[in-house]
Design a protein around this motif. Sequence first.
Motif, PDB file in Angstrom:
ATOM      1  N   ALA A  25       0.831  -1.204   0.000  1.00 35.50           N
ATOM      2  CA  ALA A  25       0.000   0.000   0.000  1.00 35.50           C
ATOM      3  C   ALA A  25       0.864   1.252   0.000  1.00 35.50           C
ATOM      4  N   HIS A  26       1.971   1.226   0.757  1.00 34.56           N
ATOM      5  CA  HIS A  26       2.902   2.362   0.777  1.00 34.56           C
ATOM      6  C   HIS A  26       3.457   2.646  -0.612  1.00 34.56           C
ATOM      7  N   ARG A  27       3.541   1.607  -1.415  1.00 35.29           N
ATOM      8  CA  ARG A  27       4.098   1.753  -2.764  1.00 35.29           C
ATOM      9  C   ARG A  27       3.042   2.166  -3.795  1.00 35.29           C
ATOM     10  N   GLY A  28       1.856   2.462  -3.322  1.00 34.66           N
ATOM     11  CA  GLY A  28       0.813   2.937  -4.215  1.00 34.66           C
ATOM     12  C   GLY A  28       0.018   1.838  -4.894  1.00 34.66           C
ATOM     13  N   ILE A  29       0.169   0.613  -4.414  1.00 33.52           N
ATOM     14  CA  ILE A  29      -0.573  -0.518  -4.966  1.00 33.52           C
ATOM     15  C   ILE A  29      -1.899  -0.664  -4.228  1.00 33.52           C
ATOM     16  N   ILE A  30      -2.955  -0.921  -4.959  1.00 37.68           N
ATOM     17  CA  ILE A  30      -4.261  -1.174  -4.356  1.00 37.68           C
ATOM     18  C   ILE A  30      -4.263  -2.615  -3.859  1.00 37.68           C
ATOM     19  N   VAL A  31      -4.525  -2.805  -2.565  1.00 36.09           N
ATOM     20  CA  VAL A  31      -4.376  -4.130  -1.972  1.00 36.09           C
ATOM     21  C   VAL A  31      -5.693  -4.643  -1.399  1.00 36.09           C
ATOM     22  N   PHE A  32      -6.017  -5.888  -1.761  1.00 36.61           N
ATOM     23  CA  PHE A  32      -7.111  -6.605  -1.115  1.00 36.61           C
ATOM     24  C   PHE A  32      -6.515  -7.422   0.021  1.00 36.61           C
ATOM     25  N   LEU A  33      -6.895  -7.065   1.242  1.00 32.77           N
ATOM     26  CA  LEU A  33      -6.443  -7.735   2.448  1.00 32.77           C
ATOM     27  C   LEU A  33      -7.340  -8.948   2.665  1.00 32.77           C
ATOM     28  N   GLY A  34      -6.811 -10.124   2.385  1.00 36.29           N
ATOM     29  CA  GLY A  34      -7.607 -11.340   2.512  1.00 36.29           C
ATOM     30  C   GLY A  34      -7.480 -11.954   3.883  1.00 36.29           C
ATOM     31  N   SER A  35      -8.616 -12.324   4.467  1.00 44.75           N
ATOM     32  CA  SER A  35      -8.612 -12.936   5.785  1.00 44.75           C
ATOM     33  C   SER A  35      -9.757 -13.928   5.881  1.00 44.75           C
ATOM     34  N   ARG A  36      -9.487 -15.083   6.478  1.00 47.82           N
ATOM     35  CA  ARG A  36     -10.550 -16.074   6.684  1.00 47.82           C
ATOM     36  C   ARG A  36     -11.574 -15.558   7.681  1.00 47.82           C
ATOM     37  N   ASN A  37     -11.093 -14.912   8.746  1.00 45.54           N
ATOM     38  CA  ASN A  37     -11.954 -14.384   9.787  1.00 45.54           C
ATOM     39  C   ASN A  37     -12.308 -12.932   9.462  1.00 45.54           C
ATOM     40  N   ALA A  38     -13.587 -12.671   9.201  1.00 53.21           N
ATOM     41  CA  ALA A  38     -14.006 -11.341   8.772  1.00 53.21           C
ATOM     42  C   ALA A  38     -13.779 -10.292   9.859  1.00 53.21           C
ATOM     43  N   GLU A  39     -14.084 -10.630  11.106  1.00 54.32           N
ATOM     44  CA  GLU A  39     -13.929  -9.662  12.191  1.00 54.32           C
ATOM     45  C   GLU A  39     -12.481  -9.222  12.334  1.00 54.32           C
ATOM     46  N   ARG A  40     -11.559 -10.191  12.321  1.00 54.88           N
ATOM     47  CA  ARG A  40     -10.141  -9.853  12.448  1.00 54.88           C
ATOM     48  C   ARG A  40      -9.644  -9.099  11.222  1.00 54.88           C
ATOM     49  N   GLY A  41     -10.142  -9.490  10.062  1.00 57.39           N
ATOM     50  CA  GLY A  41      -9.736  -8.802   8.848  1.00 57.39           C
ATOM     51  C   GLY A  41     -10.158  -7.346   8.837  1.00 57.39           C
ATOM     52  N   LEU A  42     -11.365  -7.093   9.281  1.00 52.47           N
ATOM     53  CA  LEU A  42     -11.870  -5.718   9.308  1.00 52.47           C
ATOM     54  C   LEU A  42     -11.148  -4.882  10.363  1.00 52.47           C
ATOM     55  N   MET A  43     -10.748  -5.515  11.460  1.00 45.51           N
ATOM     56  CA  MET A  43      -9.969  -4.799  12.478  1.00 45.51           C
ATOM     57  C   MET A  43      -8.616  -4.380  11.914  1.00 45.51           C
ATOM     58  N   THR A  44      -7.996  -5.289  11.173  1.00 42.60           N
ATOM     59  CA  THR A  44      -6.704  -4.965  10.562  1.00 42.60           C
ATOM     60  C   THR A  44      -6.870  -3.887   9.502  1.00 42.60           C
ATOM     61  N   LEU A  45      -7.942  -3.976   8.739  1.00 40.30           N
ATOM     62  CA  LEU A  45      -8.225  -2.949   7.736  1.00 40.30           C
ATOM     63  C   LEU A  45      -8.320  -1.572   8.388  1.00 40.30           C
ATOM     64  N   ALA A  46      -8.980  -1.511   9.532  1.00 41.59           N
ATOM     65  CA  ALA A  46      -9.108  -0.230  10.240  1.00 41.59           C
ATOM     66  C   ALA A  46      -7.740   0.307  10.654  1.00 41.59           C
ATOM     67  N   GLU A  47      -6.838  -0.601  11.037  1.00 37.77           N
ATOM     68  CA  GLU A  47      -5.484  -0.192  11.421  1.00 37.77           C
ATOM     69  C   GLU A  47      -4.696   0.357  10.237  1.00 37.77           C
ATOM     70  N   LEU A  48      -4.973  -0.183   9.048  1.00 34.13           N
ATOM     71  CA  LEU A  48      -4.179   0.159   7.871  1.00 34.13           C
ATOM     72  C   LEU A  48      -4.843   1.184   6.948  1.00 34.13           C
ATOM     73  N   GLN A  49      -5.957   1.728   7.362  1.00 31.46           N
ATOM     74  CA  GLN A  49      -6.721   2.584   6.464  1.00 31.46           C
ATOM     75  C   GLN A  49      -5.973   3.843   6.039  1.00 31.46           C
ATOM     76  N   HIS A  50      -4.980   4.257   6.822  1.00 29.50           N
ATOM     77  CA  HIS A  50      -4.223   5.460   6.465  1.00 29.50           C
ATOM     78  C   HIS A  50      -2.910   5.126   5.748  1.00 29.50           C
ATOM     79  N   GLU A  51      -2.686   3.837   5.495  1.00 33.69           N
ATOM     80  CA  GLU A  51      -1.429   3.419   4.858  1.00 33.69           C
ATOM     81  C   GLU A  51      -1.491   3.484   3.340  1.00 33.69           C
ATOM     82  N   GLY A  52      -2.693   3.529   2.809  1.00 33.75           N
ATOM     83  CA  GLY A  52      -2.866   3.527   1.363  1.00 33.75           C
ATOM     84  C   GLY A  52      -4.252   3.021   1.016  1.00 33.75           C
ATOM     85  N   GLU A  53      -4.417   2.556  -0.214  1.00 35.44           N
ATOM     86  CA  GLU A  53      -5.724   2.090  -0.670  1.00 35.44           C
ATOM     87  C   GLU A  53      -5.830   0.588  -0.420  1.00 35.44           C
TER      88      GLU A  53
END
Length: 236
Positions: A25-53
Amino acid sequence: MESKKIALVTGANKGIGKAIVKELAHRGIIVFLGSRNAERGLMTLAELQHEGEVYFVQIDVTDQQSIEQAYGAIEKQYGHLDILINNAGVAASRKKPGEADAEEFRTIYETNVFGVVSVTNQMLPLLKKSSSARIVNVSSLRGSLGDQGAFVGQPSISYSSSKTALNALTVHYARELASTQIKVNAAAPGHVATDFNDFHGTRTPEEGAAIAVKLATLDEDGPTGGFFDDTRAIPW
């Protein structure tokens, strides 16, 4: 203006996978964060929301329906995929070969080997639409036979052999795709401190992620069908 690259990282809600997402994401790449557990995945997404797209996509690599739904989400939004990083994996006990049972092998191989086949084959049509697609399989030094990986430390026969199999998959996909723009390589992150090893590793997730990111962003002259750590090509 060149359009941004699109990446999918499996097992990305923590550890090395999370660090890979952050750096891409820092390199300007659009990233799909894949996670088996939706709750944990969304928590991580919230942590990384300012890192890029970064977007969340639920994907269980052992569930074909889940894989197809992830494919559909990426296809609908972007129509192609430039980078696939097969990072999802599970560890196992350190039983001696004579103590391991077949059920443990089935469990480990279901994610570490069969899951990679399922995800890669599903995503290939999207990868073939890219002008320079890259597939990276996150392996382990334990998977090396030529580097005496099975003779060092306290390896798990089920886990270590699953990574040897993953390295073999890497070579076979690279061979099949050699006439295309797709490069396929395996990455060895090293002994990274994650919940995989109760955080006993000597490297940070960021350090472990570096080689996967490097292989995911190879130029057209880069290698394919190889197995690499930070400094070298590793003997199979």
